[in-house]
Design an enzyme around this catalytic site. Sequence first.
Site, PDB file in Angstrom:
ATOM      1  N   HIS A 281      -0.641   6.494   8.290  1.00 11.72           N
ATOM      2  CA  HIS A 281       0.120   7.507   7.542  1.00 11.72           C
ATOM      3  C   HIS A 281      -0.658   8.821   7.436  1.00 11.72           C
ATOM      4  O   HIS A 281      -0.057   9.899   7.403  1.00 11.72           O
ATOM      5  CB  HIS A 281       0.429   7.019   6.121  1.00 11.72           C
ATOM      6  CG  HIS A 281       1.667   6.171   6.029  1.00 11.72           C
ATOM      7  ND1 HIS A 281       2.909   6.633   6.373  1.00 11.72           N
ATOM      8  CD2 HIS A 281       1.854   4.893   5.609  1.00 11.72           C
ATOM      9  CE1 HIS A 281       3.812   5.675   6.170  1.00 11.72           C
ATOM     10  NE2 HIS A 281       3.194   4.602   5.715  1.00 11.72           N
TER      11      HIS A 281
ATOM     12  N   HIS B 118      -2.079   0.213   8.721  1.00 13.29           N
ATOM     13  CA  HIS B 118      -0.764   0.837   8.490  1.00 13.29           C
ATOM     14  C   HIS B 118      -0.916   2.071   7.583  1.00 13.29           C
ATOM     15  O   HIS B 118      -0.360   3.134   7.883  1.00 13.29           O
ATOM     16  CB  HIS B 118       0.180  -0.199   7.858  1.00 13.29           C
ATOM     17  CG  HIS B 118       1.518   0.345   7.456  1.00 13.29           C
ATOM     18  ND1 HIS B 118       2.701  -0.059   8.046  1.00 13.29           N
ATOM     19  CD2 HIS B 118       1.859   1.272   6.512  1.00 13.29           C
ATOM     20  CE1 HIS B 118       3.706   0.607   7.481  1.00 13.29           C
ATOM     21  NE2 HIS B 118       3.232   1.412   6.559  1.00 13.29           N
ATOM     22  N   GLU B 119      -1.658   1.923   6.499  1.00 19.59           N
ATOM     23  CA  GLU B 119      -1.827   3.043   5.559  1.00 19.59           C
ATOM     24  C   GLU B 119      -2.635   4.171   6.199  1.00 19.59           C
ATOM     25  O   GLU B 119      -2.321   5.349   6.017  1.00 19.59           O
ATOM     26  CB  GLU B 119      -2.492   2.577   4.262  1.00 19.59           C
ATOM     27  CG  GLU B 119      -1.711   1.533   3.477  1.00 19.59           C
ATOM     28  CD  GLU B 119      -0.245   1.860   3.276  1.00 19.59           C
ATOM     29  OE1 GLU B 119       0.106   3.048   3.159  1.00 19.59           O
ATOM     30  OE2 GLU B 119       0.568   0.930   3.252  1.00 19.59           O
TER      31      GLU B 119
ATOM     32  N   GLY C 115       0.850  -1.186   0.000  1.00 18.67           N
ATOM     33  CA  GLY C 115       0.000   0.000   0.000  1.00 18.67           C
ATOM     34  C   GLY C 115       0.881   1.229   0.000  1.00 18.67           C
ATOM     35  O   GLY C 115       2.095   1.142   0.207  1.00 18.67           O
TER      36      GLY C 115
ATOM     37  N   GLN D 198       3.371   9.889   1.560  1.00 19.22           N
ATOM     38  CA  GLN D 198       4.589   9.185   1.123  1.00 19.22           C
ATOM     39  C   GLN D 198       5.070   9.655  -0.246  1.00 19.22           C
ATOM     40  O   GLN D 198       6.161   9.277  -0.679  1.00 19.22           O
ATOM     41  CB  GLN D 198       4.349   7.675   1.088  1.00 19.22           C
ATOM     42  CG  GLN D 198       4.137   7.103   2.491  1.00 19.22           C
ATOM     43  CD  GLN D 198       4.047   5.594   2.440  1.00 19.22           C
ATOM     44  OE1 GLN D 198       2.995   5.036   2.213  1.00 19.22           O
ATOM     45  NE2 GLN D 198       5.178   4.923   2.629  1.00 19.22           N
TER      46      GLN D 198
ATOM     47  N   CYS E  43       7.904  -0.484   5.600  1.00 17.80           N
ATOM     48  CA  CYS E  43       7.304   0.726   5.039  1.00 17.80           C
ATOM     49  C   CYS E  43       8.233   1.290   3.976  1.00 17.80           C
ATOM     50  O   CYS E  43       9.448   1.342   4.173  1.00 17.80           O
ATOM     51  CB  CYS E  43       7.099   1.748   6.157  1.00 17.80           C
ATOM     52  SG  CYS E  43       6.344   3.286   5.593  1.00 17.80           S
ATOM     53  N   LEU E  44       7.655   1.718   2.858  1.00 19.40           N
ATOM     54  CA  LEU E  44       8.461   2.265   1.762  1.00 19.40           C
ATOM     55  C   LEU E  44       9.192   3.539   2.184  1.00 19.40           C
ATOM     56  O   LEU E  44      10.198   3.895   1.582  1.00 19.40           O
ATOM     57  CB  LEU E  44       7.562   2.569   0.551  1.00 19.40           C
ATOM     58  CG  LEU E  44       6.879   1.360  -0.102  1.00 19.40           C
ATOM     59  CD1 LEU E  44       5.894   1.831  -1.161  1.00 19.40           C
ATOM     60  CD2 LEU E  44       7.900   0.400  -0.688  1.00 19.40           C
TER      61      LEU E  44
HETATM   62 NI    NI Z   1       4.136   2.781   5.239  1.00 20.62          NI
END
Ligand code: NI
Length: 190
Positions: free
Chosen positions: A147, A143-144, A48, A53, A101-102
């Site tokens: 953010h 998680h998303e 995701g 991000q 996480c990216l």
């Molecule tokens: Ni993340």
Amino acid sequence: MVLEITQIGNPVLRQNCEALTVEQIESEEMQQFIDDLVETKRDANGAGIAAPQVDKPWRIFVVEVANNPRYPYKPETPLTICINPTISFLTEERYDNYEGCLSIPDLRGKVPRCPHIRVDALDRAGQPYSMEVKGITAGTFQHEDDHLNGILFPDRVTDPHTFSTWAEFELRYQEGVKDSVIEIVEKWGE
Ligand code: NI
């Protein structure tokens, strides 16, 4: 267009994101942005990705898991676009989710997540929808959603001893995590 992914330390990842109006969602710019967000997620092999991000403080994230090499043991999830989402927990139960996480290169850690949630959101046409999400996929949505509130997964890691690089994770923990994922998937059906 693949966008640049912001990294931990960038203040955009720590702010409370803004809700979008239907008018904003319908705009050509936002429709292009949603396409770019999806393309960026796919390019980075993320499960995701959320707007902050890619440097936009907006309440929008996308989730999609299809044959992901970063998460080979994750059940598949079709592309879902969540705008102005609200997440409700439908059980008191929690399970351990090994997250990455990216925006946080080469780090994983264990986070307690709710395995049964309801997501109320707007789709890319600005239409409201409601869906229930279970198991491992529910963890991805949480998680998303974090953010959008400036929360990163290490904030939620309860045992710092679970922090690990991706190489150490694959070497030491992946097999065990795979077994617990299979258990959760069997219990929750996703
Ligand atoms: Ni993340």
